[in-house]
Design a protein around this motif. Structure first.
Motif, short mmCIF file in Angstrom:
data_model
loop_
_atom_site.label_atom_id
_atom_site.label_comp_id
_atom_site.label_asym_id
_atom_site.label_seq_id
_atom_site.Cartn_x
_atom_site.Cartn_y
_atom_site.Cartn_z
N ASP A 100 -1.71 10.93 -6.11
CA ASP A 100 -2.78 10.52 -5.21
C ASP A 100 -3.77 11.67 -5.02
OD1 ASP A 100 -2.16 7.87 -4.56
OD2 ASP A 100 -0.58 8.52 -3.22
N CYS A 113 0.84 0.27 -0.86
CA CYS A 113 -0.29 1.20 -0.85
C CYS A 113 -1.59 0.52 -0.43
CB CYS A 113 -0.49 1.82 -2.23
SG CYS A 113 0.19 3.48 -2.41
N HIS A 130 -3.49 3.35 2.21
CA HIS A 130 -4.30 4.03 1.20
C HIS A 130 -5.68 4.46 1.70
CE1 HIS A 130 -4.01 5.54 -2.84
NE2 HIS A 130 -5.29 5.28 -3.02
N TRP A 189 6.91 12.37 -1.60
CA TRP A 189 5.77 11.47 -1.62
C TRP A 189 6.16 10.15 -2.28
CZ3 TRP A 189 1.50 11.99 1.10
CH2 TRP A 189 0.46 11.05 0.89
N LEU A 237 1.62 15.60 -0.49
CA LEU A 237 0.38 14.97 -0.94
C LEU A 237 -0.29 15.81 -2.02
CD1 LEU A 237 -1.99 13.00 -0.83
CD2 LEU A 237 -2.86 14.28 1.15
N CYS A 265 0.63 6.59 2.35
CA CYS A 265 -0.72 7.02 1.97
C CYS A 265 -1.79 6.62 2.98
CB CYS A 265 -1.08 6.46 0.60
SG CYS A 265 -0.97 4.64 0.54
#
Length: 353
Positions: free
Chosen positions: A338, A220, A247, A56, A333, A277
């Protein structure tokens, strides 16, 4: 951006990292001009290259307009070193590095860069306090001359400018506090997030003004991908290509559809290559909106720029995430910050692995 990596950022250039790159020279050397502009994804949680390690985070080597730019460094220095070696990428030859924001999954690999290229120019966002270092005029705090000297900061005689420490002492870092053209045609867009969980976080995005329009690389997109694109249109209203993380990994469908429609219909983006993301439902929505102008950008992919960008690593490959991509993306993830920051709503992705 695992917190464990942030706790060891000071341990720069471990023996293991240096061994994996022993043949390289540890000086900041500008590379030869790349004939064909390209972006190579060196760090992400999904991809088809079995020689590279998924994790990640995000890092991409941008070779464009005669420059070699490393945009972010991923989460783990050893993984970045391994992936660069697997792709045959020489990170001793860089014009500069961009650290988009302070989160560990974007700066955690920087110790490797320092070990092989210790004096490379680095651009990072300027914050009042933070891992990149900062400074403030001593006028920022109120003073009370009625107190005795031993109760006053600096004995009542503070320096004109107060400097604060960095996690990377000695690094050649220049802090950016506003949108700045750092070299002709290459601009760092500096914006501030207003989103819950990342409020006041400062982030840099990379905008290259080319003959085909703006090539935009985002880390992001905490300030919002639409806000970043809007800022980029001030340079050139024609947005040709966007790569990186948007994101939207926990965003609900209405928010995702709004972004997809805005990028396609309002800003008329030519091509899009999301990663990191951005999130699985957003991958699907953007693929539907952009069709064959959606370009797969998993780990190890080389994105050839130009009038008609393409994924060089496997031009016939499906732009869909494979089952293996989905499994690794969801697993990583679930282990990331996150996941922790976003709460239980993100859990449904990880539980599908």
């Amino acid at each position: 951006m695992r917190s464990t990596h942030l706790s060891v950022l000071a341990a720069l250039g471990s023996a293991l990292i240096l061994t994996s790159y022993a043949a390289t020279k540890s000086r900041a050397t500008a590379a030869p001009v790349t004939a064909s502009p390209r972006i190579t994804v060196l760090y992400d949680a999904f991809g088809k290259d079995s020689m590279m390690t998924k994790d990640w985070g995000y890092a991409a080597l941008v070779e464009i307009s005669g420059k070699r730019i490393l945009f972010d460094t991923g989460d783990d220095p050893e993984i970045l070193a391994k992936n660069a070696k697997a792709k045959g990428v020489d990170l001793t030859k860089l014009d500069f590095v961009v650290l988009s924001h302070r989160h560990g999954d974007h700066i955690g690999g920087f110790p490797f860069i320092r070990s092989v290229n210790p004096r490379v120019k680095v651009y990072a966002p300027k914050e009042n306090f933070g891992v990149f270092g900062s400074d403030l005029p001593s006028t920022f705090y109120r003073k009370d001359a009625s107190l005795p000297a031993e109760m006053r900061y600096y004995g009542g005689m503070p320096p004109e400018t107060m400097k604060f420490g960095t996690a990377f002492p000695g690094a050649n870092i220049e802090l950016i506090d506003k949108t700045t053209e750092v070299t002709p045609g290459i601009t760092l867009i500096a914006l501030i997030s207003d989103a819950p969980g990342t409020k006041e976080l400062r982030e840099l995005s990379l905008a290259i003004n080319t003959a085909d329009g703006i090539v935009l690389v985002v880390g992001c997109a905490h300030p919002g991908i639409e806000s970043i694109v809007a800022e980029a249109t001030k340079i050139n209203p024609h947005i040709h290509f966007i790569a990186g993380g948007f994101h939207l990994v926990v965003a609900q469908d209405p928010a995702i559809e709004k972004v997809a429609t805005s990028l396609h219909d309002t800003y008329h983006v030519d091509y899009i290559a999301p990663g990191h993301c951005t999130g699985e439902p957003t991958f699907a929505a953007l693929q539907k909106a952009f069709g064959d102008r959606y370009i797969y950008a998993g780990l190890g992919t080389t994105l050839r720029m130009g009038a008609n960008p393409r994924a060089e690593s496997d031009p016939k490959a499906s732009s869909n995430l494979s089952e293996g991509d989905l499994r690794s993306y969801r697993t990583l993830l679930a282990q990331s910050d996150d996941f922790k920051e976003s709460g239980p709503e993100v859990g449904r992705f990880a539980q599908l692995q």
